[in-house]
Design a protein around this motif. Structure first.
Motif, mmCIF file in Angstrom:
data_model
loop_
_atom_site.group_PDB
_atom_site.id
_atom_site.type_symbol
_atom_site.label_atom_id
_atom_site.label_comp_id
_atom_site.label_asym_id
_atom_site.label_seq_id
_atom_site.Cartn_x
_atom_site.Cartn_y
_atom_site.Cartn_z
ATOM 1 N N LYS A 451 -2.056 -15.479 4.619
ATOM 2 C CA LYS A 451 -2.397 -14.979 5.949
ATOM 3 C C LYS A 451 -1.149 -14.598 6.732
ATOM 4 O O LYS A 451 -1.100 -13.550 7.388
ATOM 5 C CB LYS A 451 -3.191 -16.044 6.711
ATOM 6 N N GLY A 452 -0.120 -15.437 6.653
ATOM 7 C CA GLY A 452 1.105 -15.152 7.391
ATOM 8 C C GLY A 452 1.771 -13.865 6.942
ATOM 9 O O GLY A 452 2.333 -13.118 7.758
ATOM 10 N N ILE A 453 1.712 -13.576 5.636
ATOM 11 C CA ILE A 453 2.312 -12.334 5.133
ATOM 12 C C ILE A 453 1.464 -11.138 5.542
ATOM 13 O O ILE A 453 1.998 -10.075 5.879
ATOM 14 C CB ILE A 453 2.466 -12.408 3.599
ATOM 15 N N LEU A 454 0.148 -11.291 5.522
ATOM 16 C CA LEU A 454 -0.718 -10.183 5.925
ATOM 17 C C LEU A 454 -0.542 -9.828 7.400
ATOM 18 O O LEU A 454 -0.838 -8.702 7.810
ATOM 19 C CB LEU A 454 -2.183 -10.543 5.644
ATOM 20 N N LYS A 455 -0.050 -10.776 8.186
ATOM 21 C CA LYS A 455 0.216 -10.473 9.597
ATOM 22 C C LYS A 455 1.319 -9.432 9.756
ATOM 23 O O LYS A 455 1.506 -8.879 10.841
ATOM 24 C CB LYS A 455 0.614 -11.748 10.347
ATOM 25 N N GLN A 456 2.056 -9.171 8.660
ATOM 26 C CA GLN A 456 3.112 -8.167 8.723
ATOM 27 C C GLN A 456 2.567 -6.758 8.908
ATOM 28 O O GLN A 456 3.340 -5.829 9.157
ATOM 29 C CB GLN A 456 3.982 -8.237 7.462
ATOM 30 N N PHE A 457 1.254 -6.575 8.804
ATOM 31 C CA PHE A 457 0.659 -5.287 9.163
ATOM 32 C C PHE A 457 0.958 -4.937 10.622
ATOM 33 O O PHE A 457 0.947 -3.763 10.999
ATOM 34 C CB PHE A 457 -0.853 -5.305 8.935
ATOM 35 N N MET A 458 1.230 -5.967 11.431
ATOM 36 C CA MET A 458 1.577 -5.716 12.831
ATOM 37 C C MET A 458 2.945 -5.052 12.978
ATOM 38 O O MET A 458 3.303 -4.602 14.059
ATOM 39 C CB MET A 458 1.547 -7.034 13.619
ATOM 40 N N ASP A 459 3.709 -4.993 11.874
ATOM 41 C CA ASP A 459 4.981 -4.269 11.920
ATOM 42 C C ASP A 459 4.774 -2.781 12.163
ATOM 43 O O ASP A 459 5.665 -2.107 12.714
ATOM 44 C CB ASP A 459 5.733 -4.434 10.597
ATOM 45 N N ILE A 460 3.630 -2.250 11.740
ATOM 46 C CA ILE A 460 3.426 -0.795 11.759
ATOM 47 C C ILE A 460 3.547 -0.225 13.167
ATOM 48 O O ILE A 460 4.357 0.680 13.398
ATOM 49 C CB ILE A 460 2.065 -0.445 11.115
ATOM 50 N N PRO A 461 2.787 -0.701 14.162
ATOM 51 C CA PRO A 461 2.950 -0.117 15.509
ATOM 52 C C PRO A 461 4.317 -0.388 16.118
ATOM 53 O O PRO A 461 4.846 0.445 16.857
ATOM 54 C CB PRO A 461 1.827 -0.777 16.323
ATOM 55 N N ILE A 462 4.907 -1.547 15.794
ATOM 56 C CA ILE A 462 6.228 -1.866 16.353
ATOM 57 C C ILE A 462 7.281 -0.909 15.811
ATOM 58 O O ILE A 462 8.092 -0.350 16.564
ATOM 59 C CB ILE A 462 6.596 -3.327 16.037
ATOM 60 N N LEU A 463 7.274 -0.701 14.482
ATOM 61 C CA LEU A 463 8.253 0.202 13.876
ATOM 62 C C LEU A 463 8.025 1.645 14.309
ATOM 63 O O LEU A 463 8.981 2.419 14.449
ATOM 64 C CB LEU A 463 8.199 0.092 12.348
ATOM 65 N N TRP A 464 6.758 2.028 14.510
ATOM 66 C CA TRP A 464 6.475 3.395 14.956
ATOM 67 C C TRP A 464 7.109 3.666 16.319
ATOM 68 O O TRP A 464 7.607 4.762 16.570
ATOM 69 C CB TRP A 464 4.968 3.608 15.005
ATOM 70 N N ARG A 465 7.114 2.629 17.170
ATOM 71 C CA ARG A 465 7.696 2.809 18.506
ATOM 72 C C ARG A 465 9.220 2.715 18.493
ATOM 73 O O ARG A 465 9.884 3.373 19.280
ATOM 74 C CB ARG A 465 7.134 1.760 19.472
ATOM 75 N N THR A 466 9.756 1.885 17.615
ATOM 76 C CA THR A 466 11.192 1.593 17.680
ATOM 77 C C THR A 466 12.027 2.404 16.703
ATOM 78 O O THR A 466 13.143 2.819 17.038
ATOM 79 C CB THR A 466 11.435 0.094 17.423
ATOM 80 N N SER A 467 11.548 2.617 15.475
ATOM 81 C CA SER A 467 12.366 3.302 14.467
ATOM 82 C C SER A 467 11.466 4.013 13.470
ATOM 83 O O SER A 467 10.832 3.363 12.627
ATOM 84 C CB SER A 467 13.284 2.307 13.743
ATOM 85 N N LYS A 468 11.441 5.322 13.552
ATOM 86 C CA LYS A 468 10.616 6.105 12.621
ATOM 87 C C LYS A 468 11.128 5.979 11.194
ATOM 88 O O LYS A 468 10.347 5.979 10.241
ATOM 89 C CB LYS A 468 10.604 7.578 13.049
ATOM 90 N N HIS A 469 12.449 5.874 11.031
ATOM 91 C CA HIS A 469 13.011 5.748 9.686
ATOM 92 C C HIS A 469 12.518 4.466 9.015
ATOM 93 O O HIS A 469 12.104 4.476 7.850
ATOM 94 C CB HIS A 469 14.545 5.747 9.744
ATOM 95 N N GLU A 470 12.562 3.351 9.737
ATOM 96 C CA GLU A 470 12.109 2.088 9.152
ATOM 97 C C GLU A 470 10.599 2.075 8.978
ATOM 98 O O GLU A 470 10.083 1.439 8.052
ATOM 99 C CB GLU A 470 12.568 0.921 10.033
ATOM 100 N N PHE A 471 9.886 2.763 9.846
ATOM 101 C CA PHE A 471 8.442 2.891 9.680
ATOM 102 C C PHE A 471 8.113 3.601 8.368
ATOM 103 O O PHE A 471 7.244 3.158 7.600
ATOM 104 C CB PHE A 471 7.847 3.659 10.856
ATOM 105 N N VAL A 472 8.818 4.687 8.088
ATOM 106 C CA VAL A 472 8.579 5.426 6.842
ATOM 107 C C VAL A 472 8.947 4.567 5.642
ATOM 108 O O VAL A 472 8.219 4.537 4.635
ATOM 109 C CB VAL A 472 9.378 6.745 6.843
ATOM 110 N N MET A 473 10.053 3.833 5.739
ATOM 111 C CA MET A 473 10.471 2.984 4.624
ATOM 112 C C MET A 473 9.445 1.886 4.367
ATOM 113 O O MET A 473 9.104 1.585 3.215
ATOM 114 C CB MET A 473 11.846 2.384 4.919
#
Length: 700
Positions: A451-473
């Motif tokens: 469950k804790g690892i699946l919470k990393q899906f929340m990285d998607i909106p954060i990376l989209w706002r902060t760094s497009k390069h890391e979002f793509v990676m």
């Protein structure tokens, strides 16, 4: 230098000569470093190592850290916390070892072996005081992919339900899978050990955090889907390779009508209990001396319910089955399997090490001590390779157990050793108690723990706002690992990360700089209204190094990016292809026919009387041979039309590159290199004032 106060803000006035590279070196006295021949250096090193007792002792302690910290172990201060932590972690090791063994495709007892022997080895060779080594869902799943590929169900006709041969076929398949898992542990450990000896611990820096988080999120999805059949109590074959997660999910869906209701109810109840108590642990961790060992409680409840209702016989619920008591004699891994598992082992070695060293560094920073990445590689290598003789599968750090080991008072590697002893006691004397445990309970434990690892899906909106390069990676790493499998997915993710780094250096930002009035500060002219270009001088900046991959874009930006105003464009392409195809002299490329209309038109002097171009090299870290040749070409081309080109802000390594690549010659001297942009501006202004520079107007 005079320092004064103006309107409450400090200011300074500096009076010094304008420095170029030549005058700067003559102004200072270079520190001479004694040159020692390599042979003498080697002799000094070996003399220091083998003839110095202190050095020899430090080398031994660095390789076997327990010899350093155990004699200094503060018993009164650490022992009680280590005992509580060791027992708490050992209680977690038991159900997780059983559950993750199923992920690896081997019998649950081998999960107990994996939770014992490697942990004892890490206590001796590991440098982190708080990480919990043992089974982990992602590594177990990667091992399971190898066992399912090399020993698939079809090879043994397991799907046929012939009562006479079914048991023998299952035993043959399971025996081969144990050999595959042990071979994987041996080879991945050998790779880690060799990399540690070669001091390759730095390679973890090439695994970006966004890459690892995308990879582990995809692995968590793999883990979750793989446990659905155990939770539902249905029979499907194991899939491996590309699209295996989709095939596994479709197989579960196609057999959903065969769901064992008793197994589903048991698993669902366990998941509810696990979710509830884990949430309670998270919210009340400051009030509890140690987290509630809910996984052990769930296992005990599952064993009691299964034994009392005889779930295996009355309801056909799959259980753990026979667990042999006592320790097995060590056996050699099957070396004939090593070529088949090599690719899996490379991925397992990298992922296992990256997860261990990242967690170790987090705890080391929190508790103010240091860990050695190379020693962690050596320790993991020994845990895996030596553990393989006891038929273990690869290990790494478990995030959940490490957090429990730290939060329950663990202060040293003693806590990990005590947790291994707890598991050892179960292996020797209490293994038979776990035989009626339903596999649905183990599936529930695995699914809740990701469950804790699946919470990393929340990285998607954060990376989209902060760094497009890391979002793509993150996205590429996730999709590749999800669809292609964890081994191929990791290769694709790393390759993409390298490509992204090259792309970002190629796609540099190019700017024209101007001066903040009455200062020596120069900034992008488009950033602030007050910034003004210096009359007659264009200051051009690239925020990347200059080398073969981006030199064409550098030249193109210099020619087209308003470097000469709206109507002042130098439009010809510098023939970089000629340079790369072996032209050794830039002088050859600068010659052109005076009657040719195109070549002189390429480098025209503007009506705005631009007399100087300053190339800002402050952001540049290195220059290669192609970049040097092109820079020489640019300088000579502009010199032919009366425009002076100088370089500003070159650091020491760039100057060394220019020296070694023969940048300087009769017409290009060190006088073209200036300490700062302001030095270069003052020089260009002084030169323009002292020389009568004719303004050439090119007729249309």
């Amino acid at each position: 230098m005079d320092v004064s106060e103006t309107s409450g803000a400090p200011s300074y006035n500096v009076n010094r000569p304008v420095f170029n590279q030549e005058s700067f070196q003559s102004y200072l006295h270079k520190r001479e470093k004694p040159k020692t021949p390599r042979r003498e250096k080697l002799l000094q090193y070996f003399r220091y190592v083998f003839c110095s007792t202190k050095k020899a002792k430090s080398i031994i302690i660095s390789f076997v850290p327990i010899l350093g910290w155990l004699p200094k172990y503060p018993v009164k201060k650490y022992l009680l916390g280590d005992i509580v932590s060791g027992l708490s972690t050992g209680v977690m090791q038991l159900p997780q070892g059983l559950a993750y063994a199923i992920l690896a495709g081997v019998a649950p007892v081998f999960g107990l072996y994996t939770s014992c022997f490697p942990v004892l080895l890490y206590m001796i060779f590991g440098s982190s005081r708080h990480v919990s080594i043992g089974t982990f869902a992602i590594i177990s799943l990667m091992v399971g992919a190898a066992t399912a590929r090399i020993a698939p169900d079809e090879m043994f006709n397991v799907s046929s339900m012939n009562a006479t041969n079914s048991t023998e076929l299952h035993e043959a398949r399971d025996a081969l899978r144990v050999k595959v898992a042990a071979a994987t542990a041996f080879l991945s450990g050998l790779l880690q050990f060799c990399l540690g000896l070669l001091r390759f611990g730095f390679v973890v820096v090439y695994l970006a955090e966004s890459l690892i988080r995308g990879f582990t999120t995809a692995a968590a999805v793999h883990v979750f889907v793989s446990q659905l059949k155990y939770l539902l109590g249905i029979q499907t074959k194991r899939f491996s390779g590309p699209l295996s997660v989709i095939y596994s999910f479709l197989a579960v869906c196609s057999n959903i009508k065969e769901t064992n209701i008793a197994a589903l109810i048991v698993g669902a109840i366990c998941m509810v209990i696990l979710f509830g108590v884990k949430e309670l642990n998270a919210r009340c961790k400051s009030r509890f001396p140690a987290p509630i060992p809910v996984e052990l409680f769930v296992v005990i409840i599952g064993i009691g319910v299964s034994s009392g209702l005889n779930l295996a016989q009355n309801y056909e619920v799959n259980v753990v089955g026979k667990i042999p008591s006592g320790l097995r004699a060590p056996v050699l891994p099957d070396f004939s399997l090593l070529p088949e598992v090599f690719a899996d082992c490379v991925a397992i070695a990298i992922v296992g090490f990256s997860m261990t060293v990242s967690m170790a560094k987090i705890f080391a920073a929190r508790h103010h001590y240091s860990v050695n990445a190379n020693q962690e590689l050596i320790a993991l290598g020994l845990c895996n390779s030596v553990g393989s003789f006891f038929q273990t599968f690869p290990v790494t750090t478990s995030m959940s157990r490490s957090l429990v080991q730290e939060s329950s008072g663990g202060c040293s590697q003693i806590a990990g050793g005590l947790s291994a002893i707890v598991v050892l006691l179960v292996i020797v004397a209490l293994g038979y108690l776990f035989e009626p445990l339903p596999q649905a309970v183990l599936a529930a434990i695995v699914m809740v723990n990701v469950k804790g690892i699946l919470k990393q899906f929340m990285d998607i909106p954060i990376l989209w706002r902060t760094s497009k390069h890391e979002f793509v990676m993150w996205t590429v790493s996730f999709i590749a690992s999800l669809l292609l499998g964890l081994d191929y997915g990791l290769v694709v993710a790393v390759a993409f990360a390298i490509f992204a780094v090259v792309y970002r250096t190629q796609s540099a930002k190019y700017r024209i700089l101007g001066q903040i009035p009455n200062t020596d500060i120069y900034w992008d002219v488009e950033a602030y209204e007050e910034i003004q270009e210096v009359p007659g001088i264009k200051i051009f900046q690239s925020n990347a190094s200059i080398y073969f991959a981006n030199i064409d874009m550098y030249v193109s930006a210099l020619q087209k990016m308003k470097a000469f105003g709206k109507n002042e464009v130098v439009s010809a392409e510098v023939p970089n292809e000629e340079i790369q195809n072996g032209i050794s002299s830039v002088q050859d490329t600068t010659e052109y026919d005076a009657n040719d209309d195109e070549e002189p038109a390429a480098f025209v002097k503007s009506v705005a009387d631009t007399h100087s171009i300053i190339l800002d090299f402050n952001p540049v870290n290195f220059v290669d041979s192609v970049g040097v040749k092109t820079l020489k070409m640019i300088i000579k081309k502009y010199e032919e039309i009366g425009i002076n080109v100088v370089l500003a802000g070159c650091n020491g390594s760039v100057v060394a590159d220019l020296n070694s690549l023969n940048f300087f010659e009769k017409t290009i001297t060190r006088d073209l290199l200036f300490h700062s942009i302001h030095d270069a501006v003052l020089h260009c202004q002084n030169k323009a004032a002292s020389e009568a520079i004719p303004i050439e107007i090119t007729s249309s």
